[in-house]
Design an enzyme around this catalytic site. Sequence first.
Site, PDB file in Angstrom:
ATOM      1  N   LYS A 124      16.903 -71.271   5.941  1.00 39.18           N
ATOM      2  CA  LYS A 124      17.785 -70.108   5.799  1.00 39.18           C
ATOM      3  C   LYS A 124      18.766 -70.402   4.659  1.00 39.18           C
ATOM      4  O   LYS A 124      19.144 -71.557   4.435  1.00 39.18           O
ATOM      5  CB  LYS A 124      18.527 -69.906   7.132  1.00 39.18           C
ATOM      6  CG  LYS A 124      19.374 -68.666   7.244  1.00 39.18           C
ATOM      7  CD  LYS A 124      19.913 -68.535   8.670  1.00 39.18           C
ATOM      8  CE  LYS A 124      20.847 -67.353   8.846  1.00 39.18           C
ATOM      9  NZ  LYS A 124      21.318 -67.214  10.245  1.00 39.18           N
TER      10      LYS A 124
ATOM     11  N   SER B  31      21.287 -65.354  16.379  1.00 35.08           N
ATOM     12  CA  SER B  31      20.596 -65.069  15.112  1.00 35.08           C
ATOM     13  C   SER B  31      19.239 -65.727  14.917  1.00 35.08           C
ATOM     14  O   SER B  31      18.550 -65.426  13.944  1.00 35.08           O
ATOM     15  CB  SER B  31      21.491 -65.457  13.938  1.00 35.08           C
ATOM     16  OG  SER B  31      22.429 -64.447  13.725  1.00 35.08           O
TER      17      SER B  31
ATOM     18  N   SER C 254      20.691 -62.722  12.312  1.00 34.03           N
ATOM     19  CA  SER C 254      20.857 -62.797  10.872  1.00 34.03           C
ATOM     20  C   SER C 254      19.806 -63.667  10.173  1.00 34.03           C
ATOM     21  O   SER C 254      19.727 -63.652   8.954  1.00 34.03           O
ATOM     22  CB  SER C 254      22.241 -63.348  10.545  1.00 34.03           C
ATOM     23  OG  SER C 254      22.356 -64.697  11.018  1.00 34.03           O
TER      24      SER C 254
HETATM   25  N1  GLN Z   1      24.291 -60.546  15.623  1.00 32.12           N
HETATM   26  C1  GLN Z   1      25.359 -61.469  15.777  1.00 32.12           C
HETATM   27  C2  GLN Z   1      26.464 -61.104  14.834  1.00 32.12           C
HETATM   28  O1  GLN Z   1      26.341 -60.144  14.184  1.00 32.12           O
HETATM   29  C3  GLN Z   1      24.861 -62.851  15.627  1.00 32.12           C
HETATM   30  C4  GLN Z   1      25.084 -63.525  14.356  1.00 32.12           C
HETATM   31  C5  GLN Z   1      24.634 -64.954  14.358  1.00 32.12           C
HETATM   32  O2  GLN Z   1      24.170 -65.487  15.364  1.00 32.12           O
HETATM   33  N2  GLN Z   1      24.814 -65.603  13.231  1.00 32.12           N
HETATM   34  O3  GLN Z   1      27.447 -61.746  14.733  1.00 32.12           O
END
Ligand code: GLN
Length: 476
Positions: free
Chosen positions: A65, A164, A140
């Site tokens: 990532k 994420s 994400s």
């Molecule tokens: N969807 C969550 C957010 O928007 C998770 C983000 C993450 O785990 N980095 O914060």
Amino acid sequence: MNPFITIKELKLKLERKEISAAEVRAFYTDRIKKFNPDLNAVLEIFESNESTETGPLAGIPGLLKDNICQKGHITSAGSKILANYQAPYSATVTTRLQEAGAELIGRANMDEFAMGGSGEFSAYGPTKNPWDAQYIPGGSSSGPGAAVAAGLVPFAIGSETGGSVRSPATFCNLVGMRPTYGSISRFGIVPFASSLDQAGPLTRTVYDNALVFSALAGKDANDSSTLQREPKDYTAGLDGKLPKNLKIGIIREALEAEGIDPEVRNVFDNAVNQLKSMGATISVIDIPNLKYGIALYFIISRAEAASNLYRYDGTLYGVRSKEAKTLVDMYLNTREAGFGTEVKRRILVGNYTLSAGHRDAYYDKAQQIRAMLRAEFEAVFANVDLLISPTCPILPWKINALIDDPLAMWLSDYFLVSNCITGTPALAIPGGFAQNGLPIGFQFLGPSLSEELLYKVAHAFQENTDYHTKYPKGYE
Ligand code: GLN
């Protein structure tokens, strides 16, 4: 070669010298070149390999990532503000993969600073879901998810602050591990919310996931929050059987909460029945403070994000705005031009909750409820071995469908954030498909350091089902 080959099978082919590491690398690199213009899952292909040639992942290509540093390469965290940031050192995740022999062939797209659950908030454009390019792949870790699902690579490393890794796993028919906080070093991973951040692998099978996790987990002198865990082969106990007398708890909200899509509920019910037929004892349990998970996550993650992101002001890192007469203007212009809307929203809320007069009511209060939630999880795990719940209450949505409705997007994290707050692990796996053909996953949640059990149970589920063997059309 079948691009959807598992790591386990690919390892055998490499060991038997049926194919060379260079051929495998070229095969997947060519696939990225062919399919990525549509998917936008990969931001850059790395041409050279700095890995050792032996090790448990020797010759297996993977993607990082875009928030995981690899020395000498851009690490932009999906943001314009870090567009030119060249990592001066490698993340521990990176070096451990290289020491295990993995071929890191590129960096994958993501929501800016990992803030998002859909893959639509990258400064480099949205990533598409290979199952249907009109839909989001989850986020994400959107690029890692879409790339593995499309067979562009056999594994990718994502990161989780609040779901994420498991979100793209669910929406792309993959396995995604969110390990116990402190299992994998955060050294060299661009921070979002430091008390929640944790990396995790995305793969097509549970076995492959356990294999990659084995290379990553363990103490790191560069991250004091890492736990003293002895290096272990997490594939060793994967025999396709559930442990005897396994007790699994259904979180009551999974049955009763409003807003769960009937197709998600259907997949969940099928998974529960499958586990029953394999011999597990199922009971319904309550976690009364679970309903505060989203609120806690909202406050803690924004507060810590605001603190972590203060450093991007044009002086030390990344892109600097040149159109400024004073130093303060330079800070303001850099941040105004460098951050996207979602990131700005979160910095604003985070600074508000930490401001004088509000900190007690928000951040400190959230830490108290966090302790209560942790105690509730512990009490539940005194009675059941694992919990099971949907991963996301709704189906993947069409790109742009929720872009003006951040609240709906944040609520879709309902089942994902609580265990991140308590620091306990969860494993998302494929569970079936919606009528429109898009995948639906579910998850197991376990007590601290229960990764071995999570993998064993999920692996047994996969040995008795075939959802994980289905691939999106058009990527053969
Ligand atoms: N969807 C969550 C957010 O928007 C998770 C983000 C993450 O785990 N980095 O914060």
